[in-house]
Design a protein around this motif. Structure first.
Motif, PDB file in Angstrom:
ATOM      1  N   ASP A  14       1.323  -0.912  -0.232  1.00 10.26           N
ATOM      2  CA  ASP A  14       0.070  -0.380   0.102  1.00 10.26           C
ATOM      3  C   ASP A  14       1.537   1.220  -0.002  1.00 10.26           C
ATOM      4  N   GLY A  15       0.505   2.352  -0.084  1.00  8.66           N
ATOM      5  CA  GLY A  15       0.948   3.762  -0.390  1.00  8.66           C
ATOM      6  C   GLY A  15       1.398   3.737  -1.754  1.00  8.66           C
ATOM      7  N   LYS A  16       2.115   4.701  -2.016  1.00  8.90           N
ATOM      8  CA  LYS A  16       2.515   5.263  -3.340  1.00  8.90           C
ATOM      9  C   LYS A  16       4.325   5.485  -3.306  1.00  8.90           C
ATOM     10  N   THR A  17       4.377   4.785  -4.471  1.00  5.14           N
ATOM     11  CA  THR A  17       6.076   4.250  -5.048  1.00  5.14           C
ATOM     12  C   THR A  17       6.163   5.542  -6.618  1.00  5.14           C
ATOM     13  N   LEU A  18       7.356   6.137  -6.720  1.00  4.49           N
ATOM     14  CA  LEU A  18       7.933   6.346  -7.355  1.00  4.49           C
ATOM     15  C   LEU A  18       9.150   5.446  -7.404  1.00  4.49           C
ATOM     16  N   SER A  19       9.177   4.821  -9.420  1.00  2.00           N
ATOM     17  CA  SER A  19      10.167   3.586  -8.618  1.00  2.00           C
ATOM     18  C   SER A  19      10.664   3.886 -10.865  1.00  2.00           C
ATOM     19  N   PHE A  20      11.612   2.859 -11.450  1.00  2.00           N
ATOM     20  CA  PHE A  20      11.733   2.644 -12.509  1.00  2.00           C
ATOM     21  C   PHE A  20      11.989   1.103 -12.979  1.00  2.00           C
ATOM     22  N   LEU A  21      11.668   1.179 -14.642  1.00  2.00           N
ATOM     23  CA  LEU A  21      11.799   0.477 -14.982  1.00  2.00           C
ATOM     24  C   LEU A  21      13.074   0.167 -15.202  1.00  2.00           C
ATOM     25  N   GLY A  22      14.112  -0.736 -15.436  1.00  2.13           N
ATOM     26  CA  GLY A  22      15.502  -0.158 -16.304  1.00  2.13           C
ATOM     27  C   GLY A  22      15.651  -1.657 -17.360  1.00  2.13           C
ATOM     28  N   THR A  23      15.427  -0.928 -18.378  1.00  2.66           N
ATOM     29  CA  THR A  23      15.989  -2.207 -19.508  1.00  2.66           C
ATOM     30  C   THR A  23      17.383  -2.095 -19.712  1.00  2.66           C
ATOM     31  N   PRO A  24      17.574  -2.688 -20.247  1.00  4.05           N
ATOM     32  CA  PRO A  24      19.430  -3.029 -20.310  1.00  4.05           C
ATOM     33  C   PRO A  24      19.422  -2.815 -22.426  1.00  4.05           C
ATOM     34  N   TYR A  25      20.706  -2.142 -22.746  1.00  2.00           N
ATOM     35  CA  TYR A  25      20.834  -1.425 -23.831  1.00  2.00           C
ATOM     36  C   TYR A  25      22.739  -0.768 -23.969  1.00  2.00           C
ATOM     37  N   SER A  26      22.911  -1.790 -24.883  1.00  2.00           N
ATOM     38  CA  SER A  26      24.909  -1.734 -25.404  1.00  2.00           C
ATOM     39  C   SER A  26      24.793   0.095 -25.479  1.00  2.00           C
ATOM     40  N   VAL A  27      25.517   0.884 -24.816  1.00  2.00           N
ATOM     41  CA  VAL A  27      26.009   2.239 -25.463  1.00  2.00           C
ATOM     42  C   VAL A  27      26.858   2.909 -25.510  1.00  2.00           C
ATOM     43  N   ASP A  28      28.362   3.573 -26.384  1.00  2.00           N
ATOM     44  CA  ASP A  28      29.208   3.359 -26.069  1.00  2.00           C
ATOM     45  C   ASP A  28      29.933   3.733 -24.576  1.00  2.00           C
ATOM     46  N   ARG A  29      28.936   4.966 -24.100  1.00  2.00           N
ATOM     47  CA  ARG A  29      29.336   5.761 -23.425  1.00  2.00           C
ATOM     48  C   ARG A  29      29.621   5.086 -21.644  1.00  2.00           C
ATOM     49  N   SER A  30      28.839   3.929 -21.714  1.00  2.00           N
ATOM     50  CA  SER A  30      28.715   2.727 -20.101  1.00  2.00           C
ATOM     51  C   SER A  30      28.089   1.917 -20.102  1.00  2.00           C
ATOM     52  N   PRO A  31      29.006   0.683 -19.976  1.00  2.00           N
ATOM     53  CA  PRO A  31      28.993  -0.495 -20.533  1.00  2.00           C
ATOM     54  C   PRO A  31      27.879  -1.759 -19.420  1.00  2.00           C
ATOM     55  N   TYR A  32      27.146  -0.611 -18.316  1.00  2.86           N
ATOM     56  CA  TYR A  32      25.832  -1.758 -17.812  1.00  2.86           C
ATOM     57  C   TYR A  32      24.802  -0.488 -18.074  1.00  2.86           C
ATOM     58  N   TYR A  33      24.802   0.124 -18.947  1.00  2.00           N
ATOM     59  CA  TYR A  33      23.664   1.001 -18.843  1.00  2.00           C
ATOM     60  C   TYR A  33      22.092   0.761 -19.459  1.00  2.00           C
TER      61      TYR A  33
END
Length: 343
Positions: A14-33
């Protein structure tokens, strides 16, 4: 850790939660983006379960702005049941102000049922259809005409096979307070969010709430009223959250799009000059506009005429056009009984 979509949402809390969905995607600047898609979850005991989403296409803003405001204003104590809010479902498209994701050119509303090991858009579609939609009774996916089209505000549901569910869908459609609406017959196999909602066991509601890659006081007001009215009709809230609202004009005209003859398409490069705007009542043979060839200034403009009668529901905003672009479109007014009786 390199496929699928990840989250830490507790659907039973119960209550109010702000969160994120995380989808891995390869980019050059960040290995674990990971693509971070914001999600708000509000729950207060047992009750109706509704999913509100916008940003399916990134250049459609009424829903994104209205749902962001709803997240800030909604007190969990005012809720009965569950609300999940995705204000920017296709985040890469929203951030690029594009219809499709710049990462994979994915059109989320043509990507269902998706794939857990596919492109970012396919992974999101798979998560929505197989994990998120089944947790809700109603899915409200808010659209508008996007950057290239002015669109008459219209609501939409898909025709339901079960008569009881159809009655419920019609009641929810009417509750939105829109002047115009469609009952679509795309079927359960379509690659859209509405077909995905049906496959997941939810009632899908959608519509075009504006257009032009912008919003106006009128289109945002209509969107906010529709959100409040839907939540009130479901019994999730007992008073408007985004209101107060001006009353709807009353009466909802159902429309049908069932023939390619209802649209005029460009067949070559040219410049479109409309003769009428959205909302106009037109008859077959009426002037729709002119098509100019600025590469041949000695050639007269071509008069374009409507092939069928109806209400103009959309027109192209970009004057510069290419072969295949829809220039203008009319919908046919129909009676509810006629749609329900059709196969």
């Amino acid at each position: 850790m390199h496929t699928g979509l990840f989250h830490e949402i507790d659907f039973d809390a119960d209550g109010k939660t702000l969160s994120f969905l995380g989808t891995p995607y390869s980019v050059d600047r960040s290995p674990y983006y990971q693509i971070k898609t914001p999600v708000c979850r509000i729950r207060n005991g047992q009750g109706p379960r509704v999913l509100l989403m916008a940003g399916n296409h990134g250049d459609e803003y009424e829903g994104e702005i209205a749902l962001g405001r709803l997240i800030r204003r909604l007190d969990p104590a005012r809720v009965r049941g569950e609300i999940t809010i995705l204000p920017m479902a296709n985040v890469p498209a929203v951030m690029a102000a594009r219809r499709r994701s710049p990462l994979d050119n994915g059109n989320l509303n043509r990507a269902f049922p998706g794939s857990p090991g596919g492109t970012p858009t396919e992974r999101l579609a798979h998560f929505l259809e197989h994990e998120l939609f089944p947790r809700h009774d109603v899915v409200f996916d808010i659209h508008s005409g996007g950057t290239s089209m002015a669109h008459l505000p219209t609501a939409l549901i898909e025709k339901q096979v079960d008569p009881a569910r159809m009655d419920q869908a019609l009641a929810l459609l009417a509750s939105l307070g829109m002047d115009h609406a469609f009952i679509a017959t795309n079927g359960r196999d379509a690659p859209t969010s509405m077909a995905a909602a049906a496959r997941a066991g939810a009632i899908g509601i959608s519509g075009e709430f504006g257009g032009g890659g912008t919003l106006t006081p009128a289109t945002l007001a209509a969107t906010q009223r529709a959100i409040d009215q839907l939540l009130l009709a479901l019994g999730v809230i007992d008073a408007p959250v985004l209101g107060p609202h001006a009353p709807a004009d009353g009466g909802m005209q159902l429309l049908a799009l069932d023939s390619h003859a209802q649209a005029i398409f460009a067949t070559r490069r040219g410049w479109f000059e409309p003769a009428v705007d959205i909302g106009a009542q037109v008859s077959a043979g009426d002037l729709a506009g002119y098509y100019h060839d600025l590469n041949r200034l000695d050639a007269p403009e071509e008069a374009l005429r409507f092939g069928v009668s109806g209400i103009v529901i959309s027109r192209r905003l970009h004057t510069d056009s290419e072969a295949g672009d829809c220039l203008i479109q009319v919908a046919r007014p129909v009676e509810q009984a006629d749609i329900l009786a059709a196969a």
